[in-house]
Design a protein around this motif. Sequence first.
Motif, PDB file in Angstrom:
ATOM      1  N   PRO A  23      27.910  39.856  47.888  1.00 58.20           N
ATOM      2  CA  PRO A  23      27.691  40.066  46.633  1.00 58.20           C
ATOM      3  C   PRO A  23      27.095  38.814  45.794  1.00 58.20           C
ATOM      4  O   PRO A  23      27.797  37.943  45.838  1.00 58.20           O
ATOM      5  N   ALA A  24      26.116  39.072  45.095  1.00 59.84           N
ATOM      6  CA  ALA A  24      25.454  37.972  44.160  1.00 59.84           C
ATOM      7  C   ALA A  24      26.439  37.748  42.885  1.00 59.84           C
ATOM      8  O   ALA A  24      26.594  38.886  42.212  1.00 59.84           O
ATOM      9  N   VAL A  25      26.866  36.570  42.524  1.00 58.20           N
ATOM     10  CA  VAL A  25      27.586  36.534  41.256  1.00 58.20           C
ATOM     11  C   VAL A  25      26.379  35.803  40.258  1.00 58.20           C
ATOM     12  O   VAL A  25      26.105  34.729  40.269  1.00 58.20           O
ATOM     13  N   LYS A  26      26.115  36.811  39.418  1.00 66.17           N
ATOM     14  CA  LYS A  26      25.028  36.530  38.520  1.00 66.17           C
ATOM     15  C   LYS A  26      25.495  35.985  37.177  1.00 66.17           C
ATOM     16  O   LYS A  26      24.888  35.271  36.427  1.00 66.17           O
ATOM     17  N   ASN A  27      26.646  36.506  36.907  1.00 68.49           N
ATOM     18  CA  ASN A  27      27.281  35.809  35.762  1.00 68.49           C
ATOM     19  C   ASN A  27      28.731  36.091  35.730  1.00 68.49           C
ATOM     20  O   ASN A  27      29.402  36.482  36.825  1.00 68.49           O
ATOM     21  N   THR A  28      29.420  35.652  34.779  1.00 65.38           N
ATOM     22  CA  THR A  28      31.173  35.706  34.503  1.00 65.38           C
ATOM     23  C   THR A  28      31.356  37.036  34.990  1.00 65.38           C
ATOM     24  O   THR A  28      32.415  37.296  35.629  1.00 65.38           O
ATOM     25  N   ARG A  29      30.860  38.032  34.338  1.00 62.29           N
ATOM     26  CA  ARG A  29      31.410  39.602  34.516  1.00 62.29           C
ATOM     27  C   ARG A  29      31.538  39.940  35.898  1.00 62.29           C
ATOM     28  O   ARG A  29      32.209  40.737  36.654  1.00 62.29           O
ATOM     29  N   ALA A  30      30.483  39.411  36.733  1.00 63.86           N
ATOM     30  CA  ALA A  30      30.395  39.923  38.063  1.00 63.86           C
ATOM     31  C   ALA A  30      31.341  39.195  38.809  1.00 63.86           C
ATOM     32  O   ALA A  30      31.957  39.712  39.796  1.00 63.86           O
ATOM     33  N   LEU A  31      31.667  37.942  38.461  1.00 65.32           N
ATOM     34  CA  LEU A  31      32.760  37.102  39.182  1.00 65.32           C
ATOM     35  C   LEU A  31      34.113  37.838  38.666  1.00 65.32           C
ATOM     36  O   LEU A  31      34.832  37.915  39.949  1.00 65.32           O
ATOM     37  N   PHE A  32      34.257  38.236  37.833  1.00 66.57           N
ATOM     38  CA  PHE A  32      35.845  39.032  37.382  1.00 66.57           C
ATOM     39  C   PHE A  32      35.761  40.290  38.059  1.00 66.57           C
ATOM     40  O   PHE A  32      36.704  40.658  38.463  1.00 66.57           O
ATOM     41  N   ALA A  33      34.523  41.050  38.443  1.00 62.44           N
ATOM     42  CA  ALA A  33      34.673  42.293  38.970  1.00 62.44           C
ATOM     43  C   ALA A  33      34.879  42.044  40.531  1.00 62.44           C
ATOM     44  O   ALA A  33      35.664  42.937  41.177  1.00 62.44           O
ATOM     45  N   ILE A  34      34.264  40.833  41.238  1.00 55.52           N
ATOM     46  CA  ILE A  34      34.724  40.421  42.724  1.00 55.52           C
ATOM     47  C   ILE A  34      36.292  39.999  42.691  1.00 55.52           C
ATOM     48  O   ILE A  34      36.856  40.368  43.616  1.00 55.52           O
ATOM     49  N   LEU A  35      36.798  39.539  41.659  1.00 53.50           N
ATOM     50  CA  LEU A  35      38.140  38.762  41.830  1.00 53.50           C
ATOM     51  C   LEU A  35      39.267  40.072  41.357  1.00 53.50           C
ATOM     52  O   LEU A  35      40.426  39.775  41.757  1.00 53.50           O
ATOM     53  N   GLY A  36      38.539  41.232  41.005  1.00 51.83           N
ATOM     54  CA  GLY A  36      39.538  42.309  40.377  1.00 51.83           C
ATOM     55  C   GLY A  36      40.639  42.638  41.288  1.00 51.83           C
ATOM     56  O   GLY A  36      41.826  42.617  41.185  1.00 51.83           O
ATOM     57  N   PRO A  37      40.256  43.211  42.869  1.00 51.17           N
ATOM     58  CA  PRO A  37      41.339  43.663  43.640  1.00 51.17           C
ATOM     59  C   PRO A  37      42.345  42.330  43.996  1.00 51.17           C
ATOM     60  O   PRO A  37      43.469  42.793  44.158  1.00 51.17           O
ATOM     61  N   ALA A  38      41.964  41.087  44.000  1.00 53.94           N
ATOM     62  CA  ALA A  38      42.818  40.083  44.348  1.00 53.94           C
ATOM     63  C   ALA A  38      43.687  39.793  43.187  1.00 53.94           C
ATOM     64  O   ALA A  38      44.905  39.453  43.535  1.00 53.94           O
ATOM     65  N   VAL A  39      43.250  40.177  42.034  1.00 50.60           N
ATOM     66  CA  VAL A  39      44.088  39.817  40.772  1.00 50.60           C
ATOM     67  C   VAL A  39      45.319  40.977  40.966  1.00 50.60           C
ATOM     68  O   VAL A  39      46.486  40.772  40.407  1.00 50.60           O
ATOM     69  N   ILE A  40      44.759  42.312  41.445  1.00 51.45           N
ATOM     70  CA  ILE A  40      45.977  43.575  41.504  1.00 51.45           C
ATOM     71  C   ILE A  40      46.922  43.092  42.374  1.00 51.45           C
ATOM     72  O   ILE A  40      48.109  43.221  42.354  1.00 51.45           O
ATOM     73  N   ALA A  41      46.556  42.454  43.533  1.00 58.85           N
ATOM     74  CA  ALA A  41      47.326  41.914  44.478  1.00 58.85           C
ATOM     75  C   ALA A  41      48.315  40.695  44.060  1.00 58.85           C
ATOM     76  O   ALA A  41      49.713  40.804  44.394  1.00 58.85           O
ATOM     77  N   LEU A  42      47.660  39.903  43.323  1.00 57.14           N
ATOM     78  CA  LEU A  42      48.369  38.760  42.742  1.00 57.14           C
ATOM     79  C   LEU A  42      49.449  39.287  41.781  1.00 57.14           C
ATOM     80  O   LEU A  42      50.672  38.716  41.772  1.00 57.14           O
ATOM     81  N   GLY A  43      49.042  40.379  41.052  1.00 59.61           N
ATOM     82  CA  GLY A  43      50.034  40.622  39.776  1.00 59.61           C
ATOM     83  C   GLY A  43      51.249  41.460  40.584  1.00 59.61           C
ATOM     84  O   GLY A  43      52.195  41.474  40.086  1.00 59.61           O
ATOM     85  N   GLY A  44      51.004  42.166  41.782  1.00 61.01           N
ATOM     86  CA  GLY A  44      52.037  42.794  42.385  1.00 61.01           C
ATOM     87  C   GLY A  44      52.991  41.689  42.879  1.00 61.01           C
ATOM     88  O   GLY A  44      54.354  42.124  42.974  1.00 61.01           O
ATOM     89  N   THR A  45      52.800  40.557  43.149  1.00 64.36           N
ATOM     90  CA  THR A  45      53.878  39.578  43.650  1.00 64.36           C
ATOM     91  C   THR A  45      54.345  39.119  42.435  1.00 64.36           C
ATOM     92  O   THR A  45      55.588  38.399  42.770  1.00 64.36           O
ATOM     93  N   ILE A  46      53.931  38.875  41.234  1.00 70.20           N
ATOM     94  CA  ILE A  46      54.716  38.244  40.242  1.00 70.20           C
ATOM     95  C   ILE A  46      54.984  39.167  39.344  1.00 70.20           C
ATOM     96  O   ILE A  46      55.803  38.846  38.228  1.00 70.20           O
ATOM     97  N   GLY A  47      54.959  40.394  39.161  1.00 71.31           N
ATOM     98  CA  GLY A  47      55.137  41.688  38.194  1.00 71.31           C
ATOM     99  C   GLY A  47      56.688  41.901  38.421  1.00 71.31           C
ATOM    100  O   GLY A  47      56.924  42.884  37.700  1.00 71.31           O
ATOM    101  N   GLY A  48      57.340  41.589  39.538  1.00 72.29           N
ATOM    102  CA  GLY A  48      58.460  42.343  39.848  1.00 72.29           C
ATOM    103  C   GLY A  48      59.745  41.453  39.366  1.00 72.29           C
ATOM    104  O   GLY A  48      60.905  41.660  39.344  1.00 72.29           O
ATOM    105  N   GLY A  49      59.422  40.575  38.538  1.00 71.51           N
ATOM    106  CA  GLY A  49      60.616  39.455  37.988  1.00 71.51           C
ATOM    107  C   GLY A  49      60.736  38.369  38.802  1.00 71.51           C
ATOM    108  O   GLY A  49      61.656  37.572  38.609  1.00 71.51           O
ATOM    109  N   GLU A  50      60.205  38.194  39.997  1.00 70.87           N
ATOM    110  CA  GLU A  50      60.551  37.200  40.830  1.00 70.87           C
ATOM    111  C   GLU A  50      60.343  35.870  40.275  1.00 70.87           C
ATOM    112  O   GLU A  50      60.798  34.781  40.586  1.00 70.87           O
TER     113      GLU A  50
END
Length: 208
Positions: A23-50
């Motif tokens: 996927p072409a990263v044309k702007n910051t919005r596109a970058l955030f869209a690509i990183l979205g699934p990874a952010v959800i996974a990361l949030g799952g690791t820190i969201g439980g109070g650990e």
Amino acid sequence: MAGETRAGGRGPAFDVTDFPRPPAVKNTRALFAILGPAVIALGGTIGGGEWLVGPSLFVKWGLGLLWITTVSSLLQTFLNLEMCRYTLYTGEPITLGFMRLGPGKAFWGWVFTIAGFFERALPGWALGAATAVAAFQLGRIPGAADRPTVVTWGLIVFASCVVLMFFGRTIERTLEWANWIMMFVVLGGLLLLDLYLVPASVWWEGIK
């Protein structure tokens, strides 16, 4: 070569084709869209109070326990790399890859369903997050006597997650926004607090 197939275990054969263009990263919005699934996974690791309960264990038992974090992070890195490679090569998530193993998807489907229920469907994560919220309220790590407070916050957290899912345009988009906010607040807040409160001697002890 393109047009060929490869055996796929207990599942359908794999089609051999060329890799798609990244996927072409044309702007910051596109970058955030690509990183979205990874952010959800990361949030799952820190969201439980650990992020709160874990450091409290180091305070109680000493920084010598950091070797557990080092080993687990190293093993998790190799695991994640192999799962990423499988998805890149096959175009399917690793869970479908397990379904291709013997004795077949009828067995592994039930295994993953039951394991997923105990890992995520039960309100354990909500209670983990509630422990962190209760700690902020009480000014200390909750003990057995604080169980009613933790359970109350757990119900509030669980209900809040349900409401969040109902009011978002799409579940994935809502989770992305929620986890981006949580990442900046939790990780950024902890970094600032550590830099402000933790003396240099403790930083050096952790590095050693």
